[in-house]
Design a protein around this motif. Structure first.
Motif, PDB file in Angstrom:
ATOM      1  N   CYS A  64      14.732   1.513   4.176  1.00 43.92           N
ATOM      2  CA  CYS A  64      14.441   2.154   3.310  1.00 43.92           C
ATOM      3  C   CYS A  64      14.010   3.508   3.461  1.00 43.92           C
ATOM      4  O   CYS A  64      13.655   4.071   4.398  1.00 43.92           O
ATOM      5  N   ARG A  68       7.574   1.772   2.810  1.00 38.70           N
ATOM      6  CA  ARG A  68       7.620   0.436   1.750  1.00 38.70           C
ATOM      7  C   ARG A  68       6.872  -0.791   2.366  1.00 38.70           C
ATOM      8  O   ARG A  68       6.712  -0.947   3.500  1.00 38.70           O
ATOM      9  N   VAL A 114      10.596  -6.160  -1.562  1.00 38.27           N
ATOM     10  CA  VAL A 114      10.242  -4.836  -1.138  1.00 38.27           C
ATOM     11  C   VAL A 114       9.323  -4.528  -2.323  1.00 38.27           C
ATOM     12  O   VAL A 114       9.628  -4.704  -3.406  1.00 38.27           O
ATOM     13  N   SER A 115       8.168  -3.484  -1.741  1.00 39.47           N
ATOM     14  CA  SER A 115       7.365  -3.249  -2.967  1.00 39.47           C
ATOM     15  C   SER A 115       8.137  -2.141  -3.978  1.00 39.47           C
ATOM     16  O   SER A 115       8.850  -1.367  -3.457  1.00 39.47           O
ATOM     17  N   SER A 153       6.801   2.327  -5.691  1.00 39.58           N
ATOM     18  CA  SER A 153       5.824   1.404  -5.071  1.00 39.58           C
ATOM     19  C   SER A 153       4.459   1.884  -5.140  1.00 39.58           C
ATOM     20  O   SER A 153       4.008   3.058  -5.078  1.00 39.58           O
TER      21      SER A 153
END
Length: 290
Positions: A64, A68, A114-115, A153
């Motif tokens: 990413c 994250r 994934v956040s 996020s």
């Protein structure tokens, strides 16, 4: 942005599915293991209408662009970043850090969340347009080099280390007799709930095929009727089929029992050659398990 480095054998973006359209001939689809999918979203702080990645055939690798919280769930999975972390445990992934999801021979489906959430790419002609996850899963498997946009996020570093206990993927699955159990003999029904069936390799997201004990054919013919995930159909040969997320919308084989929604993941995660047993429960038990 989430960048796919190694997509595994087959990786797709899944949301909860498209419920309420069976009458139009559209199956709900969604994750093969709903419990693992929901746990992945919860562990990274995503609402349950967000999307996650379902993987068949590990390893799967990604990175990413920014920091994250990530998690892997499924049967016998783990994450490798700076070290190895067990599955079902949230991990802090730094910006640009490679995250690898690993498994074993018993891993059938793995899930990555994934956040911030994953936007679902919908392919329109030769261009990709990214639309909300509620519109359904990506129409093709992910490939190395794919880039998936992420939402903002709100999970901080304190969100790392959260864990949910995985289910026992080897236990018997709960099932309610019927709706066509009266078409089978008492001995046939007793055989179904007392036998160990073997998972066949010809199993997929549409259904899990079983062998080992041939059930006696049902009495009388059956007109086609609507079916749901978890329905255990018995074709004329007597070898049961447990329907999963991508099941057809109607079927003409009698349904001897229906697996609890909470136990669908145990069926989906069963690997070829493994034994599967059914434990008879009442509709009241099913309600308490939901």
């Amino acid at each position: 942005m989430m960048r796919i480095l190694a997509p595994g054998l087959r990786a797709t973006i899944q949301d909860r599915g498209r419920h309420g359209h069976v009458r139009e001939g559209i199956p709900p689809s969604g994750p093969a293991d709903p419990g693992a999918f929901a746990a992945a979203l919860a562990l990274v702080g995503c609402p349950d209408d967000q999307a996650a990645i379902e993987i068949v055939g590990l390893p799967f690798a990604f990175r990413c662009d920014d920091r994250r919280i990530v998690v892997a769930t499924g049967r016998d999975v783990r994450i490798r970043t700076r070290g190895r972390v067990p599955g079902w445990t949230s991990v802090l992934a730094r910006a640009g850090e490679e995250v690898v999801v690993e498994g074993s021979a018993s891993t059938r489906f793995a899930y990555i969340a994934v956040s911030g959430g994953i936007a679902v790419p919908m392919i329109l002609g030769s261009r990709a347009t990214y639309l909300p996850a509620s519109l359904g899963p990506v129409p093709r498997p992910l490939a190395s080099g794919d880039e998936l946009p992420l939402g903002e996020s709100i999970a901080g570093v304190e969100s790392a280390g959260r864990t949910i206990a995985p289910p026992d993927y080897t236990r018997a699955v709960g099932a309610v007799a019927g709706p066509h159990d009266t078409r089978f003999s008492d001995d046939g029904l007793a055989t179904f709930f007392s036998s160990a069936f073997t998972i066949l390799p010809e199993s997929d997201r549409m259904g899990v095929r079983l062998t080992g004990v041939a059930l006696a054919p049902a009495n009388a013919e059956l007109l086609s009727c609507g079916v749901v995930a978890g329905a255990v159909q018995v074709p004329p040969g007597g070898a049961p089929i447990v329907l999963l997320a991508d099941h057809q919308t109607t079927g003409g084989y009698p349904i001897i029992a229906t697996v609890l929604h909470a136990d669908l993941g145990i069926v989906a995660q069963s690997v070829p050659g493994q034994y599967l047993r059914f434990e008879r429960v009442t509709p009241g038990d099913a309600g308490r398990s939901a």
